[in-house]
Motif scaffolding. Structure first.
Motif, PDB file in Angstrom:
ATOM      1  N   THR A 117      35.332  41.733  31.461  1.00 44.85           N
ATOM      2  CA  THR A 117      34.002  41.783  32.098  1.00 44.85           C
ATOM      3  C   THR A 117      34.055  42.802  33.241  1.00 44.85           C
ATOM      4  O   THR A 117      33.813  42.469  34.402  1.00 44.85           O
ATOM      5  CB  THR A 117      33.630  40.387  32.656  1.00 44.85           C
ATOM      6  N   TYR A 118      34.393  44.034  32.896  1.00 49.25           N
ATOM      7  CA  TYR A 118      34.705  45.050  33.909  1.00 49.25           C
ATOM      8  C   TYR A 118      33.516  45.411  34.785  1.00 49.25           C
ATOM      9  O   TYR A 118      33.675  45.699  35.970  1.00 49.25           O
ATOM     10  CB  TYR A 118      35.242  46.307  33.209  1.00 49.25           C
ATOM     11  N   SER A 119      32.320  45.433  34.210  1.00 52.88           N
ATOM     12  CA  SER A 119      31.106  45.835  34.934  1.00 52.88           C
ATOM     13  C   SER A 119      31.340  47.196  35.588  1.00 52.88           C
ATOM     14  O   SER A 119      31.710  48.142  34.914  1.00 52.88           O
ATOM     15  CB  SER A 119      30.717  44.760  35.951  1.00 52.88           C
ATOM     16  N   VAL A 120      31.191  47.266  36.930  1.00 57.31           N
ATOM     17  CA  VAL A 120      31.420  48.549  37.596  1.00 57.31           C
ATOM     18  C   VAL A 120      32.794  48.585  38.280  1.00 57.31           C
ATOM     19  O   VAL A 120      33.101  49.507  39.034  1.00 57.31           O
ATOM     20  CB  VAL A 120      30.308  48.849  38.626  1.00 57.31           C
ATOM     21  N   GLY A 121      33.596  47.540  38.029  1.00 50.71           N
ATOM     22  CA  GLY A 121      34.971  47.560  38.522  1.00 50.71           C
ATOM     23  C   GLY A 121      35.140  47.246  39.998  1.00 50.71           C
ATOM     24  O   GLY A 121      36.061  47.755  40.642  1.00 50.71           O
ATOM     25  N   ASN A 122      34.290  46.350  40.507  1.00 51.42           N
ATOM     26  CA  ASN A 122      34.435  45.984  41.926  1.00 51.42           C
ATOM     27  C   ASN A 122      35.762  45.301  42.238  1.00 51.42           C
ATOM     28  O   ASN A 122      36.214  45.324  43.381  1.00 51.42           O
ATOM     29  CB  ASN A 122      33.303  45.047  42.359  1.00 51.42           C
ATOM     30  N   PHE A 123      36.373  44.704  41.223  1.00 51.40           N
ATOM     31  CA  PHE A 123      37.667  44.045  41.443  1.00 51.40           C
ATOM     32  C   PHE A 123      38.755  45.073  41.781  1.00 51.40           C
ATOM     33  O   PHE A 123      39.804  44.711  42.275  1.00 51.40           O
ATOM     34  CB  PHE A 123      38.103  43.292  40.182  1.00 51.40           C
ATOM     35  N   ASP A 135      33.407  45.536  28.481  1.00 57.07           N
ATOM     36  CA  ASP A 135      32.251  44.775  28.973  1.00 57.07           C
ATOM     37  C   ASP A 135      31.246  44.677  27.824  1.00 57.07           C
ATOM     38  O   ASP A 135      31.112  45.615  27.030  1.00 57.07           O
ATOM     39  CB  ASP A 135      31.612  45.450  30.190  1.00 57.07           C
ATOM     40  N   ILE A 136      30.540  43.567  27.785  1.00 55.36           N
ATOM     41  CA  ILE A 136      29.522  43.382  26.749  1.00 55.36           C
ATOM     42  C   ILE A 136      28.430  44.439  26.909  1.00 55.36           C
ATOM     43  O   ILE A 136      27.780  44.847  25.957  1.00 55.36           O
ATOM     44  CB  ILE A 136      28.964  41.937  26.827  1.00 55.36           C
ATOM     45  N   ASP A 163      35.286  37.528  34.424  1.00 51.71           N
ATOM     46  CA  ASP A 163      34.365  37.184  35.530  1.00 51.71           C
ATOM     47  C   ASP A 163      32.944  37.206  34.966  1.00 51.71           C
ATOM     48  O   ASP A 163      32.233  38.198  35.080  1.00 51.71           O
ATOM     49  CB  ASP A 163      34.553  38.226  36.649  1.00 51.71           C
ATOM     50  N   LEU A 164      32.569  36.102  34.325  1.00 54.14           N
ATOM     51  CA  LEU A 164      31.249  36.031  33.672  1.00 54.14           C
ATOM     52  C   LEU A 164      30.148  35.764  34.701  1.00 54.14           C
ATOM     53  O   LEU A 164      30.426  35.229  35.773  1.00 54.14           O
ATOM     54  CB  LEU A 164      31.257  34.894  32.648  1.00 54.14           C
ATOM     55  N   PRO A 165      28.896  36.071  34.337  1.00 54.65           N
ATOM     56  CA  PRO A 165      27.812  35.641  35.225  1.00 54.65           C
ATOM     57  C   PRO A 165      27.809  34.107  35.305  1.00 54.65           C
ATOM     58  O   PRO A 165      28.327  33.444  34.410  1.00 54.65           O
ATOM     59  CB  PRO A 165      26.545  36.124  34.511  1.00 54.65           C
ATOM     60  N   PHE A 184      24.058  41.811  37.589  1.00 53.76           N
ATOM     61  CA  PHE A 184      25.046  41.478  36.560  1.00 53.76           C
ATOM     62  C   PHE A 184      24.467  40.660  35.423  1.00 53.76           C
ATOM     63  O   PHE A 184      25.203  40.116  34.615  1.00 53.76           O
ATOM     64  CB  PHE A 184      26.214  40.707  37.179  1.00 53.76           C
ATOM     65  N   PHE A 187      22.483  34.144  32.267  1.00 51.40           N
ATOM     66  CA  PHE A 187      22.350  33.459  30.969  1.00 51.40           C
ATOM     67  C   PHE A 187      20.963  32.854  30.873  1.00 51.40           C
ATOM     68  O   PHE A 187      20.392  32.407  31.866  1.00 51.40           O
ATOM     69  CB  PHE A 187      23.423  32.370  30.843  1.00 51.40           C
ATOM     70  N   ALA A 196      29.534  31.442  26.118  1.00 50.88           N
ATOM     71  CA  ALA A 196      30.182  32.676  26.589  1.00 50.88           C
ATOM     72  C   ALA A 196      31.544  32.346  27.199  1.00 50.88           C
ATOM     73  O   ALA A 196      32.544  33.046  26.967  1.00 50.88           O
ATOM     74  CB  ALA A 196      29.295  33.381  27.607  1.00 50.88           C
ATOM     75  N   MET A 200      35.237  33.666  25.755  1.00 46.19           N
ATOM     76  CA  MET A 200      36.170  34.446  26.582  1.00 46.19           C
ATOM     77  C   MET A 200      37.527  33.774  26.673  1.00 46.19           C
ATOM     78  O   MET A 200      38.565  34.440  26.604  1.00 46.19           O
ATOM     79  CB  MET A 200      35.593  34.609  27.998  1.00 46.19           C
TER      80      MET A 200
END
Ligand SMILES: C[S@@+](CC[C@H](N)C(=O)[O-])C[C@H]1O[C@@H](n2cnc3c(N)ncnc32)[C@H](O)[C@@H]1O
Length: 285
Positions: A117-123, A135-136, A163-165, A184, A187, A196, A200
């Motif tokens: 769940t990379y999204s924009v990679g804030n981690f 990422d989906i 890291d799902l919503p 983000f 559901f 979901a 995962m």
């Protein structure tokens, strides 16, 4: 000297539980020992004159065992080699700190192998980016669609991040004010949220080696009609799948995430989320 504010230094000392008194003692002792090493025949009176400490203080420090810790509090010292310099704690106000601590304590590598769940990679603001980023709904060029994660060889990864919503917006009426929901996604039903999470956990289980780690961020929420204890659900599902819960880190938030304006408060407002560290056990249950 460090290019940060005094309050940042104070916060660092406080959040890491550093014992400044102890550290001052270590500095004093090192100064005394260094002087004696340079001048092995120097008298106590001469040491006292040069360093400005009393002869009794010098005698006391010379008789202490160099490597012995005499910290009797739960605090730690930067110099105390009998304890790690920074204690890893269950709670933090800083997500980066939790991720670093999980790497240090469990994964024992500089970063995670894969993020579903990379999204924009804030981690990964202060971490190396993982080798596999999915990422989906990929938002960056080097992030692959989640479906492609199925091509990873089974039992091959050492660590996976999820890291799902956690927001369920049943009405989807566009009035939902949370910035997180906009950014983000969310559901549309509880069923979708739980499915979901199931998918995962199962995907992570199949791609991890035995002994590999699933790091899963989650949060309980106050849903439209009731509270959703997502954290319990995730723990149970992971155990059912064959994961062993190794640790729980709690991220304490300073900001208010969800709006409930105009409503009477019915439950404690949630100011925390969880990072679960699961280890893949030997057998799928
Ligand atoms: C909270 S964000 C992850 C943020 C990310 N950890 C970061 O550091 O930027 C949640 C991500 O989960 C993805 N997602 C949403 N619904 C999903 C689903 N049903 N299955 C898998 N991933 C989903 C979203 O595309 C979103 O990027």
């Amino acid at each position: 000297m460090c290019g940060v504010s005094e309050s940042a230094v104070r916060k660092y000392i406080r959040t890491n539980g550093i014992d400044r008194n102890y550290d001052n003692k270590v500095v004093k002792k090192r100064t005394i020992l260094a002087l004696r090493k340079e001048n092995p025949t120097i008298s106590l009176a001469e040491m006292s004159r040069r360093l400005g400490y009393s002869t009794n203080t010098i005698k006391k420090y010379l008789s202490l065992d160099e490597n012995q810790s005499d910290i009797d509090t739960s605090k730690v010292s930067t110099f105390d080699i009998t304890k790690p310099s920074v204690v890893i704690k269950t709670v933090s106000e800083n997500q980066d700190e939790i991720l670093h601590n999980i790497l240090r304590l469990y994964v024992k590598k500089s970063t995670f192998d894969c993020d579903f769940t990379y999204s924009v990679g804030n981690f990964y603001i202060s971490l190396n980016k993982p080798l596999f980023k999915f990422d989906i709904n990929p938002q960056l060029e080097d992030v692959r669609p989640l479906d492609e994660a199925h091509d990873i060889s089974p039992n091959s990864l050492h660590s996976v991040v999820v890291d799902l919503p956690f927001i369920v917006n049943v009405n989807n009426n566009g009035k939902f004010k949370s910035k997180i929901a906009k950014r983000f996604d969310y559901f549309k039903s509880e069923k979708e949220l739980y499915e979901a999470n199931n998918r995962m956990i199962e995907l992570a289980y199949s791609k991890l080696k035995i002994g590999g780690f699933l790091i899963m961020k989650t949060m309980d929420v106050c849903g439209p009609s009731k509270q959703l204890w997502i954290n319990n659900y995730v723990q149970n599902k992971a155990a059912e799948c064959g994961f062993i819960l190794e640790d729980i880190f709690i991220l304490v938030s300073q900001t208010k995430y969800l709006f409930t304006s105009g409503l009477r408060q019915r439950h404690a407002r949630k100011y925390h989320s969880y990072f679960f560290v699961f280890r893949k056990g030997k057998k799928h249950k």
